[in-house]
Structure formats: structure tokens, C-alpha cells
Design a protein around this motif. Structure first.
Motif, short mmCIF file in Angstrom:
data_model
loop_
_atom_site.label_atom_id
_atom_site.label_comp_id
_atom_site.label_asym_id
_atom_site.label_seq_id
_atom_site.Cartn_x
_atom_site.Cartn_y
_atom_site.Cartn_z
N MET A 39 3.75 -16.94 14.85
CA MET A 39 3.79 -15.57 14.43
C MET A 39 3.03 -14.70 15.37
O MET A 39 2.01 -15.27 15.73
N SER A 40 3.57 -13.64 15.91
CA SER A 40 3.06 -12.74 17.07
C SER A 40 2.14 -11.72 16.43
O SER A 40 1.61 -10.94 17.32
N GLY A 41 2.52 -11.20 15.47
CA GLY A 41 1.59 -10.08 15.01
C GLY A 41 2.32 -9.17 13.68
O GLY A 41 3.15 -9.42 13.25
N GLY A 42 2.25 -8.00 13.94
CA GLY A 42 2.79 -6.89 13.04
C GLY A 42 2.52 -7.11 11.59
O GLY A 42 1.32 -7.19 11.20
N ALA A 81 3.53 -9.02 9.47
CA ALA A 81 3.12 -10.34 8.78
C ALA A 81 1.57 -10.62 8.97
O ALA A 81 1.00 -11.13 8.06
N ARG A 82 1.14 -10.59 10.12
CA ARG A 82 -0.41 -11.02 10.46
C ARG A 82 -1.19 -9.94 9.79
O ARG A 82 -2.28 -10.72 9.08
N ARG A 118 -4.41 -21.69 9.92
CA ARG A 118 -3.46 -22.43 11.25
C ARG A 118 -3.55 -23.92 10.99
O ARG A 118 -3.48 -24.54 11.66
N HIS A 143 4.24 -22.26 6.52
CA HIS A 143 4.49 -21.77 7.79
C HIS A 143 5.04 -20.38 7.40
O HIS A 143 6.04 -20.05 6.75
N SER A 171 6.84 -16.93 8.92
CA SER A 171 7.64 -16.45 10.16
C SER A 171 7.12 -14.88 10.36
O SER A 171 6.43 -14.41 9.35
N GLU A 172 7.66 -14.22 11.26
CA GLU A 172 7.06 -12.66 11.76
C GLU A 172 7.94 -12.17 10.49
O GLU A 172 7.60 -11.05 10.49
N GLU A 173 8.66 -12.52 9.95
CA GLU A 173 9.64 -11.80 8.80
C GLU A 173 9.02 -11.58 7.45
O GLU A 173 9.38 -11.40 6.73
N TYR A 174 7.76 -12.54 7.37
CA TYR A 174 6.91 -12.40 6.01
C TYR A 174 6.36 -10.89 5.88
O TYR A 174 5.90 -10.41 6.83
#
Length: 148
Positions: free
Chosen positions: A1-4, A6-7, A30, A52, A54-57
Motif C-alpha cells: 500500500m503506497s498511501g492515500g 487507505a494509509r 506490518r 492485508h 490494498s490501496e482500495e481500502y
């Protein structure tokens, strides 16, 4: 996950959980989430659950897994948890929090859903031989001893 989204959402939920979690609950970012419940056949275990995201969370639910071979009627042999709130085509809603997911999984451990089995052996023992089912659960608790 890279951000946005979800993070940010996960950071906020983790902060809130740290303030509100019961003493038997431990969460490591993590890594995995683990808990043991008291006064049930699951008592004394420290069960590793990997979540786990995803960025879609939160649009899509996390994938939740115990170790492969985990004994429970609603856990697939791969370890994947079979729970309707984790199914985006069933009961998943973006408003569901990590804490609600964990409480749902904990409830599922204590009260398996016989209408939605994911594992043949666990299901058959739960339905046909309650004493053996409970013995296996207690045996599994010894396989995952509490370390806190």
C-alpha cells in the motif's frame, strides 16, 4: 500500500484502537494481529492473524488469514477467514473498521457459522462431535501459546 485514503484511514484506526483495546489484544503494524480470549475453549492462545490492506481500502475489505492449516469450520485450509463482512460482494461496507473486523473474527472463533463452512474437518467435528471439536480447539490453543 503506497498511501492515500487507505494509509490515512488505517493510521487513524490504529491510533484509536491503541486507546480502546482490551488488555488481551495486541496489534503490530506490518506484522500481524493477535489476541487470546479468556473463558472459552480458545483461552490461552495467541493466534496470529495477518490482515492485508490494498490501496482500495476502505472500498474493498482486507484479506484476513490465519496460518495455513488453522483449525476452525470457517477458516479455509489456506488460512483465509470466511466471514461475510470480509466479502465485498456480501456484507462488506467501507464504514466497517479494523476493530469491527477483529471483533467479528473473534466472535466467529467462539461461535462458528455452520451455514457457511470453509473447512471440512472442522465443520464435521463442530456439527457431529462437539467434545472432539472442543478438544481440538484446546489443543490448537497450546500450539499458539500466549506470550504476553
Amino acid at each position: 500500500m503506497s498511501g492515500g485514503i487507505a494509509r490515512g484511514r488505517l493510521a487513524e484506526e490504529r491510533k484509536q484502537m491503541a486507546q480502546e483495546s482490551p488488555p488481551w489484544f495486541c496489534c503490530k503494524a506490518r506484522d500481524s494481529t493477535r489476541w487470546f480470549d479468556e473463558f472459552t475453549d480458545w483461552e490461552g492462545g495467541y493466534y496470529p492473524l495477518t490482515m492485508h490492506f490494498s490501496e482500495e481500502y476502505p472500498s474493498k475489505p482486507p484479506k484476513c488469514k490465519f496460518p495455513a492449516g488453522f483449525f476452525h469450520p470457517n477458516v479455509y485450509p489456506s488460512g483465509t477467514v470466511c466471514l461475510s463482512i470480509l466479502n465485498e460482494d456480501c456484507d462488506w461496507r467501507p464504514a466497517i473498521t479494523v476493530k469491527q473486523i477483529l471483533v467479528g473474527i473473534q466472535d466467529l472463533l467462539d461461535q462458528p457459522n455452520a451455514a457457511d463452512p470453509a473447512q471440512t474437518e472442522g465443520y464435521h467435528l463442530f456439527i457431529q462431535d462437539t467434545a472432539e471439536y472442543k478438544r481440538r480447539v484446546r489443543l490448537q490453543a497450546k500450539q499458539y501459546p500466549a506470550t504476553i
